[in-house]
Design a protein around this motif. Sequence first.
Motif, PDB file in Angstrom:
ATOM      1  N   ILE A 231       0.838  -1.219   0.000  1.00  0.00           N
ATOM      2  CA  ILE A 231       0.000   0.000   0.000  1.00  0.00           C
ATOM      3  C   ILE A 231       0.866   1.259   0.000  1.00  0.00           C
ATOM      4  CG2 ILE A 231      -2.037  -1.063   1.062  1.00  0.00           C
ATOM      5  CD1 ILE A 231      -1.025   0.735   3.627  1.00  0.00           C
ATOM      6  N   ASP A 232       2.164   1.093   0.227  1.00  0.00           N
ATOM      7  CA  ASP A 232       3.071   2.241   0.099  1.00  0.00           C
ATOM      8  C   ASP A 232       4.500   1.708   0.081  1.00  0.00           C
ATOM      9  OD1 ASP A 232       3.926   4.824  -0.207  1.00  0.00           O
ATOM     10  OD2 ASP A 232       3.110   5.563   1.686  1.00  0.00           O
ATOM     11  N   THR A 233       5.379   2.442  -0.568  1.00  0.00           N
ATOM     12  CA  THR A 233       6.784   2.036  -0.625  1.00  0.00           C
ATOM     13  C   THR A 233       7.644   3.277  -0.805  1.00  0.00           C
ATOM     14  OG1 THR A 233       8.304   0.426  -1.598  1.00  0.00           O
ATOM     15  CG2 THR A 233       6.863   1.581  -3.148  1.00  0.00           C
ATOM     16  N   SER A 234       8.916   3.165  -0.360  1.00  0.00           N
ATOM     17  CA  SER A 234       9.724   4.386  -0.256  1.00  0.00           C
ATOM     18  C   SER A 234      10.365   4.828  -1.572  1.00  0.00           C
ATOM     19  CB  SER A 234      10.800   4.198   0.812  1.00  0.00           C
ATOM     20  OG  SER A 234      11.624   3.098   0.482  1.00  0.00           O
ATOM     21  N   MET A 235      10.665   3.898  -2.485  1.00  0.00           N
ATOM     22  CA  MET A 235      11.213   4.336  -3.770  1.00  0.00           C
ATOM     23  C   MET A 235      10.064   4.922  -4.586  1.00  0.00           C
ATOM     24  SD  MET A 235      14.004   1.455  -4.820  1.00  0.00           S
ATOM     25  CE  MET A 235      15.690   1.555  -4.215  1.00  0.00           C
ATOM     26  N   GLY A 236      10.365   5.821  -5.493  1.00  0.00           N
ATOM     27  CA  GLY A 236       9.291   6.565  -6.123  1.00  0.00           C
ATOM     28  C   GLY A 236       9.214   6.423  -7.620  1.00  0.00           C
ATOM     29  N   PHE A 237       9.284   7.551  -8.294  1.00  0.00           N
ATOM     30  CA  PHE A 237       9.287   7.561  -9.764  1.00  0.00           C
ATOM     31  C   PHE A 237      10.528   6.827 -10.272  1.00  0.00           C
ATOM     32  CE2 PHE A 237      10.497   9.938 -13.700  1.00  0.00           C
ATOM     33  CZ  PHE A 237       9.460   9.473 -14.499  1.00  0.00           C
ATOM     34  N   THR A 238      11.618   6.988  -9.520  1.00  0.00           N
ATOM     35  CA  THR A 238      12.860   6.238  -9.789  1.00  0.00           C
ATOM     36  C   THR A 238      13.312   5.629  -8.455  1.00  0.00           C
ATOM     37  OG1 THR A 238      14.484   7.928  -9.213  1.00  0.00           O
ATOM     38  CG2 THR A 238      13.512   8.079 -11.433  1.00  0.00           C
ATOM     39  N   PRO A 239      14.365   4.812  -8.478  1.00  0.00           N
ATOM     40  CA  PRO A 239      14.850   4.232  -7.216  1.00  0.00           C
ATOM     41  C   PRO A 239      15.594   5.230  -6.317  1.00  0.00           C
ATOM     42  CG  PRO A 239      15.413   2.832  -9.085  1.00  0.00           C
ATOM     43  CD  PRO A 239      14.961   4.146  -9.650  1.00  0.00           C
ATOM     44  N   LEU A 240      15.604   6.505  -6.691  1.00  0.00           N
ATOM     45  CA  LEU A 240      16.378   7.489  -5.917  1.00  0.00           C
ATOM     46  C   LEU A 240      15.703   7.919  -4.616  1.00  0.00           C
ATOM     47  CD1 LEU A 240      18.873   9.317  -5.928  1.00  0.00           C
ATOM     48  CD2 LEU A 240      17.653  10.902  -7.421  1.00  0.00           C
ATOM     49  N   GLU A 241      14.388   7.818  -4.562  1.00  0.00           N
ATOM     50  CA  GLU A 241      13.650   8.358  -3.410  1.00  0.00           C
ATOM     51  C   GLU A 241      13.703   7.419  -2.196  1.00  0.00           C
ATOM     52  OE1 GLU A 241       9.562   9.243  -4.375  1.00  0.00           O
ATOM     53  OE2 GLU A 241       9.181  10.137  -2.403  1.00  0.00           O
ATOM     54  N   GLY A 242      13.518   8.022  -1.028  1.00  0.00           N
ATOM     55  CA  GLY A 242      13.289   7.210   0.165  1.00  0.00           C
ATOM     56  C   GLY A 242      14.473   7.132   1.103  1.00  0.00           C
ATOM     57  N   LEU A 243      14.894   5.904   1.379  1.00  0.00           N
ATOM     58  CA  LEU A 243      15.941   5.655   2.364  1.00  0.00           C
ATOM     59  C   LEU A 243      17.297   6.135   1.852  1.00  0.00           C
ATOM     60  CD1 LEU A 243      14.920   1.981   3.321  1.00  0.00           C
ATOM     61  CD2 LEU A 243      14.364   4.101   4.545  1.00  0.00           C
ATOM     62  N   ILE A 244      18.222   6.326   2.789  1.00  0.00           N
ATOM     63  CA  ILE A 244      19.626   6.578   2.427  1.00  0.00           C
ATOM     64  C   ILE A 244      20.150   5.264   1.834  1.00  0.00           C
ATOM     65  CG2 ILE A 244      21.943   6.985   3.389  1.00  0.00           C
ATOM     66  CD1 ILE A 244      20.306   9.471   3.752  1.00  0.00           C
ATOM     67  N   LEU A 258      17.676  22.132  -7.406  1.00  0.00           N
ATOM     68  CA  LEU A 258      17.669  23.344  -8.240  1.00  0.00           C
ATOM     69  C   LEU A 258      18.765  24.299  -7.766  1.00  0.00           C
ATOM     70  CD1 LEU A 258      13.787  23.858  -8.268  1.00  0.00           C
ATOM     71  CD2 LEU A 258      15.195  22.585  -9.895  1.00  0.00           C
ATOM     72  N   HIS A 259      18.889  24.419  -6.446  1.00  0.00           N
ATOM     73  CA  HIS A 259      19.875  25.332  -5.867  1.00  0.00           C
ATOM     74  C   HIS A 259      21.305  24.911  -6.245  1.00  0.00           C
ATOM     75  CE1 HIS A 259      21.142  28.310  -2.854  1.00  0.00           C
ATOM     76  NE2 HIS A 259      22.081  27.430  -2.504  1.00  0.00           N
ATOM     77  N   ILE A 260      21.606  23.621  -6.060  1.00  0.00           N
ATOM     78  CA  ILE A 260      22.986  23.167  -6.367  1.00  0.00           C
ATOM     79  C   ILE A 260      23.257  23.322  -7.860  1.00  0.00           C
ATOM     80  CG2 ILE A 260      24.659  21.265  -6.263  1.00  0.00           C
ATOM     81  CD1 ILE A 260      23.022  20.003  -4.099  1.00  0.00           C
ATOM     82  N   MET A 261      22.262  22.976  -8.672  1.00  0.00           N
ATOM     83  CA  MET A 261      22.474  23.074 -10.129  1.00  0.00           C
ATOM     84  C   MET A 261      22.819  24.518 -10.511  1.00  0.00           C
ATOM     85  SD  MET A 261      19.680  20.495 -11.784  1.00  0.00           S
ATOM     86  CE  MET A 261      20.279  20.588 -13.464  1.00  0.00           C
ATOM     87  N   ALA A 262      22.105  25.458  -9.897  1.00  0.00           N
ATOM     88  CA  ALA A 262      22.356  26.871 -10.216  1.00  0.00           C
ATOM     89  C   ALA A 262      23.725  27.300  -9.684  1.00  0.00           C
ATOM     90  CB  ALA A 262      21.252  27.729  -9.622  1.00  0.00           C
ATOM     91  N   LYS A 263      24.008  26.971  -8.428  1.00  0.00           N
ATOM     92  CA  LYS A 263      25.249  27.425  -7.787  1.00  0.00           C
ATOM     93  C   LYS A 263      26.491  26.826  -8.433  1.00  0.00           C
ATOM     94  CE  LYS A 263      24.130  30.120  -4.312  1.00  0.00           C
ATOM     95  NZ  LYS A 263      24.546  31.516  -4.335  1.00  0.00           N
ATOM     96  N   GLU A 264      26.416  25.518  -8.728  1.00  0.00           N
ATOM     97  CA  GLU A 264      27.605  24.824  -9.247  1.00  0.00           C
ATOM     98  C   GLU A 264      27.576  24.718 -10.778  1.00  0.00           C
ATOM     99  OE1 GLU A 264      30.083  23.205  -7.294  1.00  0.00           O
ATOM    100  OE2 GLU A 264      29.197  23.729  -5.352  1.00  0.00           O
ATOM    101  N   GLU A 265      26.572  25.306 -11.366  1.00  0.00           N
ATOM    102  CA  GLU A 265      26.390  25.250 -12.827  1.00  0.00           C
ATOM    103  C   GLU A 265      26.469  23.811 -13.345  1.00  0.00           C
ATOM    104  OE1 GLU A 265      28.891  28.072 -14.806  1.00  0.00           O
ATOM    105  OE2 GLU A 265      28.244  29.700 -13.499  1.00  0.00           O
ATOM    106  N   LEU A 266      25.687  22.946 -12.710  1.00  0.00           N
ATOM    107  CA  LEU A 266      25.693  21.525 -13.089  1.00  0.00           C
ATOM    108  C   LEU A 266      24.755  21.269 -14.269  1.00  0.00           C
ATOM    109  CD1 LEU A 266      25.516  19.605  -9.673  1.00  0.00           C
ATOM    110  CD2 LEU A 266      27.532  20.371 -10.933  1.00  0.00           C
ATOM    111  N   ALA A 271      24.059  16.534 -12.319  1.00  0.00           N
ATOM    112  CA  ALA A 271      23.185  16.510 -11.130  1.00  0.00           C
ATOM    113  C   ALA A 271      22.714  15.088 -10.859  1.00  0.00           C
ATOM    114  CB  ALA A 271      22.000  17.441 -11.345  1.00  0.00           C
ATOM    115  N   ASN A 272      22.383  14.377 -11.938  1.00  0.00           N
ATOM    116  CA  ASN A 272      21.943  12.989 -11.820  1.00  0.00           C
ATOM    117  C   ASN A 272      23.045  12.133 -11.186  1.00  0.00           C
ATOM    118  OD1 ASN A 272      19.921  11.132 -12.245  1.00  0.00           O
ATOM    119  ND2 ASN A 272      20.735  10.486 -14.215  1.00  0.00           N
TER     120      ASN A 272
END
Length: 408
Positions: A231-244, A258-266, A271-272
């Motif tokens: 009924i629920d699980t921690s990974m999301g649209f991709t396997p990136l979401e949820g637990l460490i 968004l912030h890191i991409m802007a600051k570091e010009e990634l 970013a991925n």
Amino acid sequence: MLVLVLNCGSSSVKFQLIRTSPEEIEAGTEKKLARGNIEKIGMTTAAVSFQAEGRAPVKEKPVILEHRVAIERVLSLLTDPDVGIIKDRSEIGAVGHRVVHGGEKFSGSQVITEEVYREVVECCELAPLHNPHNVRGYEIAHDLLPDIPHVSVFDTAFHQTMPEHAYLYGLPMVVYRRHSIRRYGFHGTSHRYLTWRMEKLLGRPAKEFNLITCHLGNGCSITAVQRGQSIDTSMGFTPLEGLIMGTRSGDLDPAVVLHIMAKEELTLHEANTLLNKHSGLIGLSGVSNDMRELVKESSRGNKPAQTAIDVFCYRLKKYISAYFGALGGADAVAFTGGIGENSPLIREQSCHGLECLGIVVDRERNEKLNGGEGRISSDDSKVGVFIVPTDEEMVIARDTVYAVSGNL
Ligand code: ADP
């Protein structure tokens, strides 16, 4: 029936040959006849390891530049008169393929027909890092074994029972409708195996209990299973979401990206890579993505290693508590995966403080049963805490047999 289970990744082919049938599943007499890995495909030398039941193990470092050669090697190892286990490839009755993403189309395993193949190819858009390799594996295996059924078993399928309120993100509905952006969840085959196994360990059908399953390997995810259904699980649209995870960040304020991409010009690609390869345990500790290393280092007083463990366990504990609420109470929590099966420290620390929910780990059982299967909670724990070694290949083999016999 002999089922060849194939799991094709970007540079690897993992495989097992399993003897199974509906009768053998019922009687618990299925048998693993051989297993192996071909890794580092496309690199200077590949690493092949293989072992068939009762035969000498094989380790080789041949040059294998592409997946076709790798899968041909799988078949020649299985039929090798000295190290193999079958005389001829015609003894293989079906092939079960692990496919990462089945989108919203597949809520169960499927015999791969022309139409299923086309739909799996369409799902590549949702999992561009995984599905193309699974599809390639199927194409090659189908070429080499054209006369037998091939079955796809999806990592996402078990989670297709999630209700809308669990799978929708707080984004404009048009984003879901136009781009299929929603929670899908992964590791479904493993969470499903745990649910099946817990029926045996609790001695009750899954319909009669609520369960929280924690798959903690290099990738980590946790699932709330209500009366047998996710009924629920921690990974999301991709396997990136949820637990460490080993190298993935898990949950994050989306504005951070968004912030890191802007600051570091990634770039998008950078970013991925940052989020998927340089974050999680390796990013926090700067030491390793391997939990064994971190446990060792922290016991020597390495502070960043200890911090990484603390963040990992705290995130997990938060999810266990949240799923307890989502389920309206749980009968059991089950740990699996390399970390979940083998680290008493992580199991204990992530359950520590959950006595208020009726979760009490018995320290001695937790240590003693490490690497095995069974209950590690104390006798007065209202919620059973268990270690259950996962077996995704067995699930794939069983589904293959059931799909082929039309019994799914
Ligand atoms: P995958 O997700 O690739 O299948 P595994 O399930 O094999 O990975 O899990 C790999 C993880 O398990 C690694 O982080 C490894 O450090 C961890 N692991 C294996 N054995 C132990 C152990 N004894 N203690 C702590 N962690 C362990």
